[in-house]
Design a protein around this motif. Sequence first.
Motif, PDB file in Angstrom:
ATOM      1  N   THR A 257     -27.960 -18.530   0.750  1.00 16.46           N
ATOM      2  CA  THR A 257     -28.444 -19.217   1.948  1.00 16.46           C
ATOM      3  C   THR A 257     -27.675 -18.833   3.210  1.00 16.46           C
ATOM      4  OG1 THR A 257     -26.984 -21.143   1.667  1.00 16.46           O
ATOM      5  CG2 THR A 257     -29.113 -21.195   0.524  1.00 16.46           C
ATOM      6  N   VAL A 258     -26.626 -18.033   3.070  1.00 13.52           N
ATOM      7  CA  VAL A 258     -25.777 -17.709   4.235  1.00 13.52           C
ATOM      8  C   VAL A 258     -25.513 -16.205   4.319  1.00 13.52           C
ATOM      9  CG1 VAL A 258     -24.661 -19.959   4.462  1.00 13.52           C
ATOM     10  CG2 VAL A 258     -23.747 -18.311   2.826  1.00 13.52           C
ATOM     11  N   GLN A 259     -26.488 -15.400   3.917  1.00 20.20           N
ATOM     12  CA  GLN A 259     -26.280 -13.957   3.896  1.00 20.20           C
ATOM     13  C   GLN A 259     -26.271 -13.337   5.291  1.00 20.20           C
ATOM     14  OE1 GLN A 259     -29.380 -13.526   0.486  1.00 20.20           O
ATOM     15  NE2 GLN A 259     -28.177 -11.649   0.447  1.00 20.20           N
ATOM     16  N   ASP A 260     -26.899 -14.000   6.265  1.00 18.41           N
ATOM     17  CA  ASP A 260     -27.056 -13.404   7.588  1.00 18.41           C
ATOM     18  C   ASP A 260     -26.129 -13.993   8.640  1.00 18.41           C
ATOM     19  OD1 ASP A 260     -28.197 -15.871   7.575  1.00 18.41           O
ATOM     20  OD2 ASP A 260     -30.033 -15.294   8.650  1.00 18.41           O
ATOM     21  N   ARG A 261     -25.129 -14.755   8.231  1.00 21.54           N
ATOM     22  CA  ARG A 261     -24.211 -15.372   9.191  1.00 21.54           C
ATOM     23  C   ARG A 261     -22.881 -15.659   8.509  1.00 21.54           C
ATOM     24  NH1 ARG A 261     -27.635 -19.483   7.456  1.00 21.54           N
ATOM     25  NH2 ARG A 261     -26.648 -21.475   6.901  1.00 21.54           N
ATOM     26  N   CYS A 262     -21.931 -16.144   9.279  1.00 21.83           N
ATOM     27  CA  CYS A 262     -20.664 -16.568   8.686  1.00 21.83           C
ATOM     28  C   CYS A 262     -20.930 -17.730   7.740  1.00 21.83           C
ATOM     29  CB  CYS A 262     -19.691 -16.991   9.776  1.00 21.83           C
ATOM     30  SG  CYS A 262     -18.159 -17.720   9.125  1.00 21.83           S
ATOM     31  N   PRO A 273     -20.914 -19.411  19.159  1.00 15.73           N
ATOM     32  CA  PRO A 273     -22.321 -19.032  18.952  1.00 15.73           C
ATOM     33  C   PRO A 273     -22.493 -17.722  18.199  1.00 15.73           C
ATOM     34  CG  PRO A 273     -22.003 -19.875  21.181  1.00 15.73           C
ATOM     35  CD  PRO A 273     -20.640 -19.779  20.562  1.00 15.73           C
ATOM     36  N   GLU A 274     -21.622 -16.754  18.471  1.00 17.66           N
ATOM     37  CA  GLU A 274     -21.775 -15.455  17.822  1.00 17.66           C
ATOM     38  C   GLU A 274     -21.537 -15.509  16.309  1.00 17.66           C
ATOM     39  OE1 GLU A 274     -17.719 -15.287  20.061  1.00 17.66           O
ATOM     40  OE2 GLU A 274     -19.701 -16.205  20.294  1.00 17.66           O
ATOM     41  N   CYS A 275     -20.911 -16.587  15.820  1.00 14.33           N
ATOM     42  CA  CYS A 275     -20.642 -16.699  14.377  1.00 14.33           C
ATOM     43  C   CYS A 275     -21.926 -16.856  13.571  1.00 14.33           C
ATOM     44  CB  CYS A 275     -19.720 -17.886  14.097  1.00 14.33           C
ATOM     45  SG  CYS A 275     -18.107 -17.770  14.895  1.00 14.33           S
ATOM     46  N   GLY A 276     -22.998 -17.330  14.222  1.00 11.60           N
ATOM     47  CA  GLY A 276     -24.253 -17.517  13.520  1.00 11.60           C
ATOM     48  C   GLY A 276     -25.213 -16.360  13.664  1.00 11.60           C
ATOM     49  N   GLU A 277     -24.776 -15.282  14.330  1.00  6.31           N
ATOM     50  CA  GLU A 277     -25.681 -14.176  14.607  1.00  6.31           C
ATOM     51  C   GLU A 277     -25.633 -13.070  13.570  1.00  6.31           C
ATOM     52  OE1 GLU A 277     -24.586 -12.957  18.497  1.00  6.31           O
ATOM     53  OE2 GLU A 277     -25.301 -14.810  19.461  1.00  6.31           O
ATOM     54  N   ALA A 278     -24.522 -12.926  12.870  1.00  6.69           N
ATOM     55  CA  ALA A 278     -24.393 -11.872  11.863  1.00  6.69           C
ATOM     56  C   ALA A 278     -23.268 -12.215  10.904  1.00  6.69           C
ATOM     57  CB  ALA A 278     -24.109 -10.519  12.531  1.00  6.69           C
ATOM     58  N   ARG A 279     -23.284 -11.573   9.767  1.00  6.84           N
ATOM     59  CA  ARG A 279     -22.235 -11.796   8.771  1.00  6.84           C
ATOM     60  C   ARG A 279     -20.985 -11.014   9.168  1.00  6.84           C
ATOM     61  NH1 ARG A 279     -22.702 -10.294   2.339  1.00  6.84           N
ATOM     62  NH2 ARG A 279     -20.477 -10.211   1.891  1.00  6.84           N
TER      63      ARG A 279
END
Length: 554
Positions: A257-262, A273-279
């Motif tokens: 469920t968290v492959q695309d973000r931290c 905000p940038e923590c939710g944009e990419a892993r």
Amino acid sequence: MLEIEDLRVRHGSRLIVDGVDLEIAQGETYGLVGESGSGKSLTARAVVGLLPRGITASGSIRFRDAALSGEKAFHAVRGRRISLLMQDPFAMLNPLRTAGQTIAESGGAVRERLREVGIDDPTVAKRYPFQLSGGMRQRVALAAALARDPELLIADEPTTALDATIQHEIMELLGRIQRERGMSVLLITHDLRVAFTLCDRLAVMYAGRIVERGPAREIAAGPAHPYTAGLLRALPSAERTLATLTGIPGSVPPANTVQDRCAFLERCDQAAPECGEARPALRPVAHTRESACLLPVRPAPETPTDERRPQAVGGTLLKVDGLRKDYRAVRAVRDVSLDVAAGESVGIVGESGSGKTTLARCVLGLVTPSGGRIALGTGDRPRHRLVQCVFQDPYTSLNPARSIGTTLAEAAAQGPADDRPTPSDLLRLVGLPAAYATRRPGGLSGGERQRVAIARALAVRPALLICDEPVASLDVSVQAHILSLLRSVNRDLGTSLLFITHDLAVVRQVTDRLLVMLNGQVVESGPTADVLDDPRHDYTRRLIASLPEITFEG
């Protein structure tokens, strides 16, 4: 020695371990730490090809530069060159075989292997697992795991729930054998003190990923990932009573469920905000350190010491005089006397077999004393309304087939009819949403189940709550939440506590007075801080000396 690249573990299409890279050198002790659900044990089981049915692994696992792929390759090394030591020795020891038979079956010379793990008594080889203490069973399991001289030992939670002195002995034993043999060790644990004491390097896992790795003592001195910092802040202290016990809010999310973000985004107190944009990928933060965080970790303010002690608000609630309990030729409790005042919190510490739990069972009326006197409360209030118990395993008090609401309503019905609490009231009391009333125990985490068990015990508004190792097997963050809850129950509700544990750091945080038991007797007692800061009995000094000497910062 061992090289893992891009390891992914799946249950069907659901991702559980997400791209783990790991290298262990010859003679190194490498730690894998993190909360339950982080993927530590499945990573270890993938190394030896022992994943449960329906769970598969992909990626590269190389041992001594040879690829481990397929059952034939795993069978060639498993139990021979790579050995596994489990948390529960009963998982390794056949209850129908003696210790000697188990070691011989593994291919070892029985007496030699027993001596190597510190067992000089030859009669141990003739005993069955149920005839051995927990520490002795773990030593026998270790002897069996070492029987074929493995080059790599995978130890999965080998000291969890062991007494402080036994844990210390097992840790020293593992360290000595590792050094003497030049053997590599992969240590999986949620006990950070054990990891920082034993390990050369370690990796911190979260939601199936490694979020920090590097030399163990450098991470202890200054964590580079907010998750690691949160785990360290949640550790209780044996040296001082903390004003607040801070656990990490929430729980570990499923890796898929968290492959695309931290993965730590929802629980992090410094997320941007940038923590939710990419892993975020692991990146160097020092010469030998890596962290999967986009931001530098902010140092946390030091938690102040709590000098205040809750005062007893009434007279004596529990009085025990000259209590004895005999089991045939064994005297489990010997002439024990103690008292607990209304609103007071009293701790009992000691090793397994010291008589702590037998004493509690006598107070609860679960066993009949052989002598002495127990006076509990006053008047004709039923015993179950005077005293309730919270056990180590909440499954012992929660019916897995019933909803949480049904369980709590049934418990509340045993209390006074006037102003009877509802399941929603009880859930809010222990910090859980009212909606949890529709769930069953299997749908809750370990910490949530323990909160429900506490709510169930409080349903009849007992004057005394007996806690028997209530946080022994919980992750450090969940442990902090439960200890904070119990302090609130004691201080805000005025419920007396009789708190039984083998963990000195835990007992310091929740008790006013402390009794130390050895061989069924109380050998030292007094205010908790006084006993721990200035112990008078040699046994108490030994318990304190067994604590890992690690300074945590961050």
